[in-house]
Structures are given as C-alpha cells and as structure tokens.
Design an enzyme around this catalytic site. Structure first.
Site, PDB file in Angstrom:
ATOM      1  N   SER A 157      75.816   3.164  30.767  1.00 14.66           N
ATOM      2  CA  SER A 157      74.915   4.193  29.839  1.00 14.66           C
ATOM      3  C   SER A 157      75.555   5.618  30.233  1.00 14.66           C
ATOM      4  O   SER A 157      76.800   5.879  30.079  1.00 14.66           O
ATOM      5  CB  SER A 157      73.602   4.058  30.423  1.00 14.66           C
ATOM      6  OG  SER A 157      72.687   5.038  29.603  1.00 14.66           O
ATOM      7  N   ARG A 227      59.049   9.523  30.587  1.00 13.52           N
ATOM      8  CA  ARG A 227      59.533   8.255  30.936  1.00 13.52           C
ATOM      9  C   ARG A 227      59.112   7.021  29.733  1.00 13.52           C
ATOM     10  O   ARG A 227      59.740   6.176  29.397  1.00 13.52           O
ATOM     11  CB  ARG A 227      59.045   7.898  32.139  1.00 13.52           C
ATOM     12  CG  ARG A 227      59.715   6.471  32.607  1.00 13.52           C
ATOM     13  CD  ARG A 227      61.039   6.326  32.717  1.00 13.52           C
ATOM     14  NE  ARG A 227      61.422   5.229  33.582  1.00 13.52           N
ATOM     15  CZ  ARG A 227      62.875   4.883  33.527  1.00 13.52           C
ATOM     16  NH1 ARG A 227      63.689   5.730  33.072  1.00 13.52           N
ATOM     17  NH2 ARG A 227      63.026   3.640  34.176  1.00 13.52           N
ATOM     18  N   ASP A 322      71.288  -2.853  21.235  1.00 13.00           N
ATOM     19  CA  ASP A 322      71.059  -1.530  21.859  1.00 13.00           C
ATOM     20  C   ASP A 322      71.285  -0.545  20.869  1.00 13.00           C
ATOM     21  O   ASP A 322      72.182  -0.395  20.018  1.00 13.00           O
ATOM     22  CB  ASP A 322      72.214  -1.552  22.746  1.00 13.00           C
ATOM     23  CG  ASP A 322      72.183   0.074  23.716  1.00 13.00           C
ATOM     24  OD1 ASP A 322      71.411   0.798  23.046  1.00 13.00           O
ATOM     25  OD2 ASP A 322      73.100   0.234  24.427  1.00 13.00           O
ATOM     26  N   HIS A 355      69.221  -1.477  25.417  1.00 18.21           N
ATOM     27  CA  HIS A 355      69.857  -0.692  26.027  1.00 18.21           C
ATOM     28  C   HIS A 355      70.040  -1.250  27.430  1.00 18.21           C
ATOM     29  O   HIS A 355      70.853  -1.245  28.168  1.00 18.21           O
ATOM     30  CB  HIS A 355      69.615   0.707  25.916  1.00 18.21           C
ATOM     31  CG  HIS A 355      70.379   1.636  26.567  1.00 18.21           C
ATOM     32  ND1 HIS A 355      71.886   1.485  26.336  1.00 18.21           N
ATOM     33  CD2 HIS A 355      70.180   2.393  27.573  1.00 18.21           C
ATOM     34  CE1 HIS A 355      72.518   2.466  27.431  1.00 18.21           C
ATOM     35  NE2 HIS A 355      71.597   2.808  27.920  1.00 18.21           N
ATOM     36  N   ASP A 356      68.772  -1.792  27.716  1.00 16.50           N
ATOM     37  CA  ASP A 356      68.698  -2.018  29.459  1.00 16.50           C
ATOM     38  C   ASP A 356      69.450  -3.549  29.494  1.00 16.50           C
ATOM     39  O   ASP A 356      69.655  -3.997  30.610  1.00 16.50           O
ATOM     40  CB  ASP A 356      67.334  -2.505  29.547  1.00 16.50           C
ATOM     41  CG  ASP A 356      66.495  -1.228  30.200  1.00 16.50           C
ATOM     42  OD1 ASP A 356      67.304  -0.327  30.340  1.00 16.50           O
ATOM     43  OD2 ASP A 356      65.503  -1.158  30.465  1.00 16.50           O
TER      44      ASP A 356
END
Length: 382
Positions: A157, A227, A322, A355-356
């Site tokens: 990232s 968040r 992602d 994405h994680d």
C-alpha cells in the site's frame, strides 16, 4: 497469547529510538532541525552489511512489524505473517529494519511530539511530509546502521509507494524493490475518500484546529468516522458479504438508528479501537502524503521517464479484489517499467479480501513472495 512463542516468530523484540541532529529539508520548503525515528530490527546484519531489508509501513502502520513486545501481547506485529524464520522475509537470512515514519504517532517525531521551540506538541504546526521526505529520512537511517545498500526495500500500500520512491531517489542503494498492493498515484476517487476522512476529523468539535492536545481532548468521533470510511475501502464486497451478509445483531428489526446489522457493529468497533491508539493530526498527514505521491508529475505524467534512474529489479504484486489500489494500477506501473527497460516480475493474486489481502498469507501470495526473496537472499550470499 499462547503459553510459548511460535517457533517461526522473531520472538520478543524491543523498539529503539534513534536521534538525528542534522536538519532534514522537506519538500514543503520547511525543515526539521532534529528528529527521532523509532525502529525495530530482526535477524542479524552480516559482515558486509549486504543482507538488510527495509520494511515500509502503510497509513496506519508503525515500527512493530513482527514478534511480540511482551508475553502478554495478544497479537504479534502487523506483518508477522511475512517476517520471521522460514517466512517470506526470512530472519535467519536477512537483517530486517522496520520503522515508524516521520509524522507518525508511535514514537517517531510527529504532531504529538513536543516542538523544541515552544515546549508544546507540534499539532498543526508539524510540516506536511511526503513519501520522498520519508525516503530521505530512511536513507539517513541506513547510514546510521552502516547499510550502504539494501538487499530489498519492501512495502504494501503506502509502503509500496516508498519502495518505488527509493528506486528513484537512491537508485544505487537497493538491489530490489518489492511493491505490493500499491499504485503510482491516487485516482480522483481515492483522493475523495481521503478528503471525506479529513473532513470527518477536522469537523469534530474537539479537533480545535489541530490543537486538541492543549485542551487535553481527542477528536475521537472524527477519527472513528475516518477509520470507518477507510476500512470499507480496504475490504472487498465479497469478503464483507461472506463475513457479515445482512446478518442482524438480534433476531428482528428494532426500527431505530442504533447498530442493528453486524457490519454496522463491526465498523463501529474498528473505529472505536482505532481512535484510542492513533493521532488525528497524523491521519491528516498520512492521507495528504498519499494524495501527493506521483513520481510522474515532474515528467509530464510519463512514469516511464520518471523510472529512468532506477537500477534495481522490481517485484510488483496486486490482488484481484483490491478496489482501493486495483490490479490496473499495478499493471500501469509494470508497463512503465517495461517501457523504461527495467527488470520486473509481476503477479496478480486471486484473493477475496480486497486491499487488506497483502496482510493475509494466502498460499499463492506466500509462495511467490518466498521464492522471490529466496533469490534475493542467494544473490547477497545470505
């Protein structure tokens, strides 16, 4: 926490703070006269200092990438799945360096650090930092550690952006650049998500224009919302559907506005936990560094021209689901590298976690990463 540490763990680790007195000139035109970087290291540096690997963290990351700080820790460092004996970044072969970047909130000099000129926290007076600024500070860290050239600079990232920037700013100081789940620049949509997060923070009535330290307050609600928005972008629709679906916390609708769906409860929990450990001004800085990252900017948007100085070999990895930094963005990098006649290996990993996924050790991801780092180790005789 288990009764004993896993055999493939780096074990108990302790961070250390390194102070730098030489002023660091920043892209914004300001400078830091002195600063601290908090660092953890794993493994041993070999005699010719050729086996060092730098780990660059993402937005909410920090120096604690692997191992445990105490036997009471419930979880290891944020990338423990990839760093340790026998893991892709094998600490039996590599000397691994992980740091908290400037502007961070885990010990390195940042907005919550005392400004030596005022004796109070910098707050909004802390200068805006860029990826290139971080890389410059990391180069000084390498000098301090006696490392002339990294065997590899690795990041996912925002960390991948640093790995790419290293290859442009210090081309003779790394052999390999490993860029995972990253992008050569943010899209308009990504900048928009960051702006929503910043507005959530700055509109919190306890933000006090960034001087909330003086009020002994935290803009907790703004951080929570920031968040929550960010976390949605880190997950794929499929993974959220599989994990939560439309499952309710209780058996029937309550016809109100409290958290009724499990996904609502999960996001609130993630936001609450994050707001207890992260600094709001740091969040603003990190998202702006993301926005500004664009190595091709000074080359008329031509990334292949920006890549001209690079001497290293690249590994670029992306993940199929992602949508924050999609495979198309990695392919954009790879195509530019090929056009610039650079050595590059690329793989798109089929993984459902969005994405994680770069934090999750799926078999194909682990196999590719391990094989590549094994070659890096053999090149430097590790």
């Amino acid at each position: 926490m288990p009764d004993s540490l896993p055999s493939d763990s780096v074990g108990l680790v302790s961070p250390k703070t390194i102070h730098f007195d030489k002023p660091l000139e920043l892209a914004c035109g300001q400078s830091l006269e002195s600063y601290d970087l908090v660092v953890e290291t794993y493994g041993k540096l070999n005699a010719d200092a050729s086996n060092a690997v730098l780990i660059c963290h993402a937005l909410s990351g920090h120096h604690h990438a692997a191992g445990y700080h105490s036997l009471d820790d419930r979880k290891p460092g944020w990338w423990d799945s990839c760093i340790g004996p026998g893991k892709p970044i094998d600490t039996n072969r590599f000397f691994v360096v992980s740091l908290n970047n400037l502007g961070g909130c885990h010990g390195s000099t940042g907005p919550n650090s005392n400004n030596p000129e005022t004796g109070k926290p910098y707050g909004p007076d802390f200068p805006v930092v860029t990826v290139a600024d971080w890389v410059a500070s990391q180069a000084r860290l390498a000098d301090h550690l006696g490392i002339q050239q990294w065997a590899a600079v690795v990041g996912g990232s925002l960390g991948g952006m640093q790995a790419l920037q290293w290859s442009l700013d210090y081309p003779d100081r790394l052999r390999h650049s490993v860029v995972i789940a990253s992008t050569p620049r943010l899209t308009a949509q990504n900048i928009a998500f960051n702006e929503v997060a910043r507005q959530a923070i700055t509109s919190d009535r306890e933000f006090f224009e960034g001087r909330y330290y003086d009020e002994n307050l935290v803009p907790k609600r703004g951080l929570m919302l920031a968040r929550m928005v960010g976390h949605i972008t880190y997950l794929s629709d499929a993974s959220m559907g599989e994990k939560f679906g439309r499952e309710l916390r209780e058996e029937a609708y309550k016809f109100g506005f409290d958290a009724e769906f499990q996904v609502e409860s999960y996001l609130r929990y993630q936001g609450e936990r994050f707001s207890e450990t992260f600094d709001a001004n740091t969040y603003l800085l990190m998202t702006r560094a993301l926005d500004y990252f664009d190595p091709a900017y000074d080359f008329g948007g031509d990334l292949s021209k920006a890549l001209a100085p690079a001497q290293c070999e690249y590994l670029v990895l992306s993940f199929s689901t992602d949508w924050r930094f999609s495979p198309a963005r990695s392919e954009e990098m790879v195509n530019a590298m090929i056009s610039a006649r650079k050595r590059v290996s690329y793989a798109e990993i089929d993984a459902p976690w969005g994405h994680d996924a770069f934090l999750i050790p799926t078999p194909r991801y682990t196999d590719i990463f391990t094989a590549y780092m094994d070659r890096v180790a053999r090149e430097v005789g590790a």
